[in-house]
Every structure is written in structure tokens, then in C-alpha cells.
Scaffold this motif. Structure first.
Motif, short mmCIF file in Angstrom:
data_model
loop_
_atom_site.label_atom_id
_atom_site.label_comp_id
_atom_site.label_asym_id
_atom_site.label_seq_id
_atom_site.Cartn_x
_atom_site.Cartn_y
_atom_site.Cartn_z
N VAL A 103 1.17 -1.00 0.25
CA VAL A 103 -0.10 0.01 0.33
C VAL A 103 0.72 1.23 0.00
O VAL A 103 2.18 1.42 0.90
CB VAL A 103 -0.82 -0.49 1.62
N LEU A 104 0.57 1.98 -0.84
CA LEU A 104 1.79 3.42 -1.29
C LEU A 104 0.86 4.58 -0.94
O LEU A 104 -0.07 4.11 -1.81
CB LEU A 104 2.07 2.97 -2.87
N GLN A 105 1.63 5.47 -0.38
CA GLN A 105 0.60 6.84 -0.29
C GLN A 105 2.01 8.11 -0.24
O GLN A 105 3.21 7.15 -0.27
CB GLN A 105 0.69 7.91 1.23
N LEU A 106 2.24 8.71 -1.25
CA LEU A 106 2.27 10.69 -1.47
C LEU A 106 2.21 11.04 -0.14
O LEU A 106 1.57 11.91 0.23
CB LEU A 106 2.27 10.62 -2.48
N ILE A 107 3.26 10.89 1.12
CA ILE A 107 3.06 11.66 1.79
C ILE A 107 3.54 13.21 2.02
O ILE A 107 3.67 14.31 2.83
CB ILE A 107 3.60 11.01 3.44
N HIS A 108 4.50 13.44 1.04
CA HIS A 108 5.18 15.07 1.39
C HIS A 108 5.66 14.91 -0.06
O HIS A 108 6.17 15.07 -0.94
CB HIS A 108 6.67 15.30 1.91
N ALA A 109 5.46 16.31 -0.70
CA ALA A 109 5.31 16.85 -1.85
C ALA A 109 6.12 17.92 -1.88
O ALA A 109 5.59 19.01 -1.58
CB ALA A 109 4.74 16.20 -3.35
N SER A 110 7.44 19.08 -2.78
CA SER A 110 7.85 19.84 -2.82
C SER A 110 8.16 20.28 -4.25
O SER A 110 8.45 19.12 -4.86
CB SER A 110 7.97 20.96 -1.62
N GLU A 111 9.01 21.48 -5.33
CA GLU A 111 9.46 20.98 -6.16
C GLU A 111 10.62 20.54 -6.40
O GLU A 111 10.42 19.22 -7.20
CB GLU A 111 9.75 22.63 -6.10
N ASN A 112 10.97 19.72 -5.31
CA ASN A 112 12.15 19.28 -5.88
C ASN A 112 12.13 17.99 -4.69
O ASN A 112 13.04 16.94 -5.32
CB ASN A 112 13.21 19.33 -5.32
#
Length: 172
Positions: A103-112
């Protein structure tokens, strides 16, 4: 009667408010490199481990119902290329079969920076994993501190963070 009407209005107002959105997967598509990887069961992510995935590309398809992942796993010193597709489930998580069920989750994103959280079930044990990926070849000190914080929140010890980019000699 006024109480009933007021209650109905309150219910409608609450229902109309949107829940804070998670990370928009369409914003994270493109070229990525695995910088750090961490797990509560370190043997899964050490050099030669089955879940030391070295990401290269993430694509969002069909309105982000699917995430297409391109990555290498280095087994017996040989870089093996994989193209896997994760299917979106309820709650903005994705399901993928790779070295067990994940089970996969995107937990943080920014430009880099992008951090992916995975729970892998190999049939015997559930392993918590994070992948810290970047558009470039490194994290800033602030990005690394954020990555450490995200691991800590999930019970992954700081000493279980592996610097994957240092040993990544697989093709771009």
C-alpha cells in the motif's frame, strides 16, 4: 421547527466543506531519483535488499487512478529495470504487487522533493518504508530534516535511513 431548520442548514454547510486534499499525484509526475530510503525492517532496504527501489520516473494516468513507476532494483550487483503500475484505492492510497503486497501513499511533495510511504506485506511481516526522491541528485539540509521528521512520525528510526544515491550506479 427553527431548531430542525438550523440543524439541516448546519448539516448542509458541513457537507459542502471539502476535506483537505492530499497530494495531487498529477503534480509529481516526471523524472525522480531515489535519494534516501528507510524502513523499520532495515534488511528490506539495504544494498541488495528486495525493496531498495531506485526510482527513475513516476507517471499519473487515467485521472491519477494509476501511478506508473519506473525503477531499478539492484540484485546480485545487477541493475534490474521494473515498470510497475499501482492502482488507486479509497483514501488516496495506491495498491501494487511487488515483493509482496504494498500500500503506497504520497505523503509529502514540494518542487524538488517527494516522499512516498509504503507498507509492504511479504506474507510474514508488514514493513514500513519511506522513499525520499528528488528531481535532482540530493536534498538540502531542510529537506533531509523533513524526511527525518516524516520517518519519525511513522516509527522508523533515524539510524535506519540509507543514502541510496551514493550507491546508485544504475542507468538514468
Amino acid at each position: 421547527m427553527k431548531v430542525v431548520l438550523l440543524s439541516l442548514v448546519l448539516v448542509l454547510v458541513c457537507a459542502a466543506q471539502e476535506t483537505p486534499a492530499g497530494i495531487d499525484a498529477s503534480q509529481v509526475k516526471g523524472e525522480w531519483r531515489t535519494i534516501y530510503v528507510a524502513a523499520d525492517n532495515k534488511e528490506k532496504i539495504v544494498e541488495g535488499g528486495p525493496l531498495r527501489c531506485l526510482y527513475r520516473r513516476i507517471e499519473c494516468t487515467d485521472g491519477c487512478e494509476y501511478l506508473s513507476l519506473t525503477f531499478y532494483v539492484k540484485l546480485d550487483g545487477t541493475c534490474q529495470l521494473f515498470h510497475e503500475v499501482a492502482k488507486k484505492q479509497e483514501g488516496d492510497v495506491y495498491f501494487i504487487e511487488f515483493a509482496g503486497t504494498n500500500v503506497l501513499q504520497l505523503i509529502h511533495a514540494s518542487e524538488n522533493m517527494l516522499v512516498v510511504y509504503i507498507e509492504n506485506n511479504d506474507g510474514e511481516k508488514i514493513t514500513k518504508i519511506t522513499k525520499g526522491v528528488a528531481k535532482g541528485g540530493s536534498y538540502t539540509q531542510e529537506e533531509f530534516q523533513k524526511y527525518e521528521e516524516l520517518n519519525s512520525e511513522r516509527g522508523i528510526p533515524r539510524e535506519n535511513i540509507e543514502n541510496a544515491i551514493e550507491t546508485d550506479d544504475c542507468p538514468p
